[in-house]
Design a protein around this motif. Structure first.
Motif, PDB file in Angstrom:
ATOM      1  N   LYS A  11       6.508   2.680  -2.677  1.00 26.72           N
ATOM      2  CA  LYS A  11       5.804   3.957  -2.902  1.00 26.72           C
ATOM      3  C   LYS A  11       5.825   4.285  -4.406  1.00 26.72           C
ATOM      4  O   LYS A  11       5.843   3.365  -5.215  1.00 26.72           O
ATOM      5  N   GLU A 169       3.076   1.901  12.309  1.00 34.18           N
ATOM      6  CA  GLU A 169       4.014   2.868  11.746  1.00 34.18           C
ATOM      7  C   GLU A 169       3.764   4.234  12.374  1.00 34.18           C
ATOM      8  O   GLU A 169       2.864   4.961  11.939  1.00 34.18           O
ATOM      9  N   GLY A 175       9.940   7.965   6.836  1.00 34.06           N
ATOM     10  CA  GLY A 175      10.716   8.765   5.895  1.00 34.06           C
ATOM     11  C   GLY A 175      11.446   9.933   6.537  1.00 34.06           C
ATOM     12  O   GLY A 175      11.950  10.807   5.843  1.00 34.06           O
ATOM     13  N   SER A 215      11.483   4.378   9.099  1.00 38.23           N
ATOM     14  CA  SER A 215      12.944   4.539   9.027  1.00 38.23           C
ATOM     15  C   SER A 215      13.708   3.321   9.532  1.00 38.23           C
ATOM     16  O   SER A 215      14.744   3.450  10.194  1.00 38.23           O
ATOM     17  N   GLY A 237      11.960   3.632   2.345  1.00 35.14           N
ATOM     18  CA  GLY A 237      13.197   4.046   1.655  1.00 35.14           C
ATOM     19  C   GLY A 237      14.221   2.937   1.479  1.00 35.14           C
ATOM     20  O   GLY A 237      14.771   2.765   0.379  1.00 35.14           O
TER      21      GLY A 237
HETATM   22  C1  PEP Z   1       6.632   3.271   4.904  1.00 39.37           C
HETATM   23  O1  PEP Z   1       6.393   4.038   4.004  1.00 39.37           O
HETATM   24  O2  PEP Z   1       5.818   2.382   5.178  1.00 39.37           O
HETATM   25  C2  PEP Z   1       7.886   3.434   5.649  1.00 39.37           C
HETATM   26  C3  PEP Z   1       8.054   2.752   6.755  1.00 39.37           C
HETATM   27  O3  PEP Z   1       8.817   4.290   5.111  1.00 39.37           O
HETATM   28  P1  PEP Z   1      10.331   4.516   5.621  1.00 39.37           P
HETATM   29  O4  PEP Z   1      10.926   3.163   5.876  1.00 39.37           O
HETATM   30  O5  PEP Z   1      11.007   5.226   4.480  1.00 39.37           O
HETATM   31  O6  PEP Z   1      10.249   5.341   6.858  1.00 39.37           O
END
Ligand code: PEP
Length: 252
Positions: A11, A169, A175, A215, A237
């Protein structure tokens, strides 16, 4: 056998110096602990791409961007085209991430246009789909994912589908610390694979890597990745910490 992949999505984090230092340390780790070819991807901000490509040149890790312009070239101030990304040495681009869909109003039509441009520029696409919480709670998650695939992806030819990696996702898990249960992930991944089979046939469906994102961390990665239709993860993250990211790759 389909490819297993862990892709890190940085990101908008890390300045140039921090980012290249981090790429260097990840590269060093994977030179000492070689992963399977093509199984680790770093998706950095645009500013890191050219430098990162130099660092990763002799190594085992692939490089990607997080977005590209919806036009090929020309008077589009501030935009970065798919071809420019390809010219850095990057091989991948993330398209359709939920943060692009929600903060920048990217709809399925625009995402479809970007996907075709990226493929025509020689980039492989990590194509993101997923429902928001209200859609899951009202039992519309299958419907939403079907629409995102039909309108964003299913205009591609069977040959073009070879350039695609899908990332499911659930937006409520990105996040937030919430994760889809391994069974919820498996259920949706199987649904996605069945839709691909319906449209492109079983060879294409069997070959298609479908990653889970939301996550994902060292403590839950192995269980999620153990599901038969989960082929790895798109990691936000936890991709910013070397120990976490490399542990998630180990979980593959
Ligand atoms: C993402 O941004 O694609 C993502 C999965 O973020 P996170 O792992 O932080 O939830």
């Amino acid at each position: 056998m389909r490819k297993k992949i862990v892709a890190g999505n940085w990101k908008m984090n890390m300045d140039l110096e921090e980012g290249l230092k981090f790429v260097g340390s990840i590269d060093k780790y994977f030179k000492e602990n070689p992963p399977e070819k093509g199984s680790v991807i770093l998706c950095t901000p645009f500013i890191h791409l050219a430098g990162a490509a130099q660092i990763l040149k002799q190594g085992k890790i692939s490089l990607g961007a997080q977005n590209c312009a919806s036009e090929a070239s020309g008077a589009y101030t501030g935009e970065v085209s798919a071809w420019m990304i390809r010219s850095t040495g990057a091989e991948y681009v993330i398209i359709g991430h939920s943060e692009r869909r929600s903060y920048y109003n990217e709809d399925d039509k625009l995402i479809n246009k970007k996907t075709l441009l990226a493929i025509n520029s020689g980039l492989k696409v990590i194509f993101c789909i997923g429902e928001v919480l209200a859609e899951r709670e009202s039992d519309k998650h299958f419907l939403i994912v079907r629409r995102q695939l039909e309108e964003g992806l299913f205009t591609l030819s069977p040959e073009q589908m070879d350039m695609i990696v899908i990332a499911y996702e659930p937006v409520w898990a990105i996040g937030t610390g919430l994760t889809a249960s391994p069974d919820q992930a498996q259920e949706m991944h199987k649904y996605i694979r069945d839709l691909i089979k319906e449209k492109y046939g079983s060879d294409c469906a069997k070959k298609m890597p479908i990653l889970y994102g939301g996550s994902c961390k060292p403590s839950n990665a192995a269980e999620i990745f153990s599901k038969p239709d989960v082929d790895g993860g798109l990691i936000g993250g936890a991709a910013l910490k070397k120990e976490d990211f490399t542990a998630i790759v180990e979980a593959l």
